[in-house]
Design a protein around this motif. Structure first.
Motif, PDB file in Angstrom:
ATOM      1  N   THR A 121      26.157  32.625  37.450  1.00 37.59           N
ATOM      2  CA  THR A 121      27.342  32.531  38.305  1.00 37.59           C
ATOM      3  C   THR A 121      28.599  32.435  37.456  1.00 37.59           C
ATOM      4  N   HIS A 122      28.550  31.649  36.401  1.00 38.62           N
ATOM      5  CA  HIS A 122      29.708  31.524  35.519  1.00 38.62           C
ATOM      6  C   HIS A 122      29.921  32.809  34.721  1.00 38.62           C
ATOM      7  N   ARG A 123      28.850  33.491  34.366  1.00 39.87           N
ATOM      8  CA  ARG A 123      29.016  34.782  33.699  1.00 39.87           C
ATOM      9  C   ARG A 123      29.719  35.760  34.633  1.00 39.87           C
ATOM     10  N   ALA A 124      29.340  35.753  35.907  1.00 42.02           N
ATOM     11  CA  ALA A 124      29.974  36.631  36.886  1.00 42.02           C
ATOM     12  C   ALA A 124      31.453  36.271  37.065  1.00 42.02           C
ATOM     13  N   GLY A 125      31.753  34.984  37.046  1.00 45.23           N
ATOM     14  CA  GLY A 125      33.150  34.573  37.153  1.00 45.23           C
ATOM     15  C   GLY A 125      33.972  35.059  35.977  1.00 45.23           C
ATOM     16  N   GLY A 126      33.415  34.948  34.781  1.00 46.96           N
ATOM     17  CA  GLY A 126      34.104  35.454  33.602  1.00 46.96           C
ATOM     18  C   GLY A 126      34.262  36.959  33.641  1.00 46.96           C
ATOM     19  N   LEU A 127      33.233  37.646  34.125  1.00 45.37           N
ATOM     20  CA  LEU A 127      33.288  39.098  34.211  1.00 45.37           C
ATOM     21  C   LEU A 127      34.388  39.549  35.164  1.00 45.37           C
ATOM     22  N   ALA A 128      34.614  38.823  36.226  1.00 42.04           N
ATOM     23  CA  ALA A 128      35.685  39.177  37.158  1.00 42.04           C
ATOM     24  C   ALA A 128      37.044  39.157  36.456  1.00 42.04           C
ATOM     25  N   PHE A 129      37.245  38.181  35.588  1.00 40.18           N
ATOM     26  CA  PHE A 129      38.489  38.126  34.809  1.00 40.18           C
ATOM     27  C   PHE A 129      38.590  39.332  33.884  1.00 40.18           C
ATOM     28  N   LEU A 130      37.484  39.719  33.252  1.00 41.72           N
ATOM     29  CA  LEU A 130      37.501  40.876  32.359  1.00 41.72           C
ATOM     30  C   LEU A 130      37.805  42.156  33.122  1.00 41.72           C
ATOM     31  N   HIS A 131      37.286  42.269  34.339  1.00 42.01           N
ATOM     32  CA  HIS A 131      37.603  43.449  35.151  1.00 42.01           C
ATOM     33  C   HIS A 131      39.099  43.487  35.477  1.00 42.01           C
ATOM     34  N   ALA A 132      39.687  42.317  35.719  1.00 40.77           N
ATOM     35  CA  ALA A 132      41.126  42.279  35.979  1.00 40.77           C
ATOM     36  C   ALA A 132      41.910  42.723  34.743  1.00 40.77           C
ATOM     37  N   LEU A 133      41.451  42.325  33.569  1.00 40.73           N
ATOM     38  CA  LEU A 133      42.098  42.783  32.344  1.00 40.73           C
ATOM     39  C   LEU A 133      41.928  44.284  32.163  1.00 40.73           C
ATOM     40  N   ASP A 134      40.724  44.790  32.443  1.00 40.62           N
ATOM     41  CA  ASP A 134      40.471  46.218  32.315  1.00 40.62           C
ATOM     42  C   ASP A 134      41.398  47.008  33.242  1.00 40.62           C
ATOM     43  N   ASP A 135      41.570  46.527  34.459  1.00 40.32           N
ATOM     44  CA  ASP A 135      42.489  47.185  35.392  1.00 40.32           C
ATOM     45  C   ASP A 135      43.913  47.150  34.861  1.00 40.32           C
ATOM     46  N   ARG A 136      44.288  46.040  34.286  1.00 38.99           N
ATOM     47  CA  ARG A 136      45.651  45.895  33.756  1.00 38.99           C
ATOM     48  C   ARG A 136      45.909  46.857  32.601  1.00 38.99           C
ATOM     49  N   LEU A 137      44.872  47.174  31.862  1.00 37.32           N
ATOM     50  CA  LEU A 137      45.007  48.072  30.711  1.00 37.32           C
ATOM     51  C   LEU A 137      44.990  49.546  31.110  1.00 37.32           C
ATOM     52  N   THR A 138      44.945  49.825  32.397  1.00 46.15           N
ATOM     53  CA  THR A 138      44.922  51.217  32.859  1.00 46.15           C
ATOM     54  C   THR A 138      46.166  51.970  32.411  1.00 46.15           C
ATOM     55  N   GLY A 139      47.324  51.333  32.511  1.00 41.62           N
ATOM     56  CA  GLY A 139      48.567  52.039  32.234  1.00 41.62           C
ATOM     57  C   GLY A 139      49.133  51.850  30.851  1.00 41.62           C
ATOM     58  N   SER A 140      48.520  51.003  30.035  1.00 42.61           N
ATOM     59  CA  SER A 140      49.048  50.753  28.695  1.00 42.61           C
ATOM     60  C   SER A 140      47.925  50.253  27.796  1.00 42.61           C
ATOM     61  N   PRO A 141      48.057  50.444  26.495  1.00 41.22           N
ATOM     62  CA  PRO A 141      46.984  50.039  25.581  1.00 41.22           C
ATOM     63  C   PRO A 141      46.916  48.536  25.329  1.00 41.22           C
ATOM     64  N   HIS A 142      47.937  47.806  25.743  1.00 40.76           N
ATOM     65  CA  HIS A 142      47.968  46.358  25.526  1.00 40.76           C
ATOM     66  C   HIS A 142      48.325  45.663  26.840  1.00 40.76           C
TER      67      HIS A 142
END
Length: 218
Positions: A121-142
Motif C-alpha cells: 500500500t505504501h509502495r502504491a502511495g509512493g508510486l502515485a507521487f512518481l506518476h505525478a512527477l512523470d506527468d509534470r515532466l511531460t512539457g519540460s526536462p526538469h
C-alpha cells in the motif's frame, strides 16, 4: 573556523540535497562524514537532534535542516539560478506524504508495517507521487522548466532511494520521463562529485577530511 563544517552521511537523501546545493554554489566546506552508529559529540553539541545534515557556519551559526542549508548556500551564490526554479508545495509533498510512504515501503519492520499488503500500500502511495512527477515532466526536462533547479535537487535523492528498493519492479513501471530525468541527473558530473567516498570523520587526533565543493556543470 575559516570555512563551514558540514556533518553528512553519504547515502542520506537529506544530506545529498544539501551537498548538491553546496556544490553548485561553489561553497567550500569541511566535510565530516558521520558514522550513524557513532555520531560525533561535536555534531551532537551543535545539533542535539542528532540527524544529518548539520552545517556549522564560519560565524558559528548552526543550520540543521537540509532545505535551509540549500537556501543558505544558494543565497550566497546561485550561478545556475536554482532559486528561480523552486516549488515549495512540491518539496512539501516530497518531504511529507512521499517520504512517509517511502520509509514504510523501504523499512516496513522499522515503522511497524508488518503485513506485506501494508508495505505494498505504501509502495502504491509512493508510486502515485512518481506518476505525478512523470506527468509534470511531460512539457519540460526538469521539474520547473528547461533547466535544473532547487526543486529537482530537493526531490531527486528521495526518488533515487525509492527506485533502489526494488530496481526490477521500478524498471517495469510506465514512468518514461521520470526515469530519464532520474538517470540523467544521476549520471551528471554534479551528482558524481557529491557522491565521492570519504573516510568517516574522527575528532582532531586524526587528519580532518576537507573538500572544496566546486560548481559542476553536468
Amino acid at each position: 573556523m575559516t570555512v563551514p563544517i558540514l556533518y553528512s552521511f553519504r547515502r542520506c537523501p537529506y544530506a545529498m540535497r544539501a551537498r548538491l546545493a553546496l556544490a553548485i554554489s561553489a561553497t567550500q566546506v569541511e566535510l565530516r562524514e558521520v558514522r550513524l552508529s557513532a555520531k560525533p559529540e561535536a555534531m551532537l553539541a551543535a545539533s542535539p537532534k542528532g540527524t544529518v545534515p548539520v552545517l556549522v557556519a564560519a560565524d558559528g551559526r548552526v543550520i540543521d535542516q537540509s532545505i535551509d542549508i540549500m537556501r543558505w548556500a544558494l543565497a550566497r551564490h546561485d550561478p545556475e539560478g536554482w532559486l528561480d526554479r523552486d516549488d515549495p508545495a512540491l518539496i512539501a509533498a516530497n518531504d511529507g506524504p512521499f517520504k512517509h510512504d517511502l520509509d514504510r515501503y523501504k523499512y516496513p519492520g522499522r515503522h511497524g508495517v508488518d503485513a506485506e499488503g501494508a508495505a505494498e500500500t505504501h509502495r502504491a502511495g509512493g508510486l502515485a507521487f512518481l506518476h505525478a512527477l512523470d506527468d509534470r515532466l511531460t512539457g519540460s526536462p526538469h521539474l520547473c522548466g528547461a533547466r535544473r533547479g532547487l526543486a529537482d535537487a530537493a526531490v531527486i535523492p528521495f526518488v533515487r532511494q525509492f527506485a533502489a528498493v526494488d530496481p526490477g519492479w521500478f524498471e517495469m513501471q510506465p514512468l518514461p520521463r521520470l526515469k530519464k530525468w532520474l538517470s540523467d541527473y544521476l549520471a551528471s558530473d554534479l551528482f558524481d562529485a557529491i557522491m565521492r567516498r570519504v573516510a568517516p570523520w574522527s575528532p582532531p587526533q586524526d587528519d580532518r577530511q576537507a573538500i572544496e565543493t566546486g560548481g559542476q556543470s553536468g
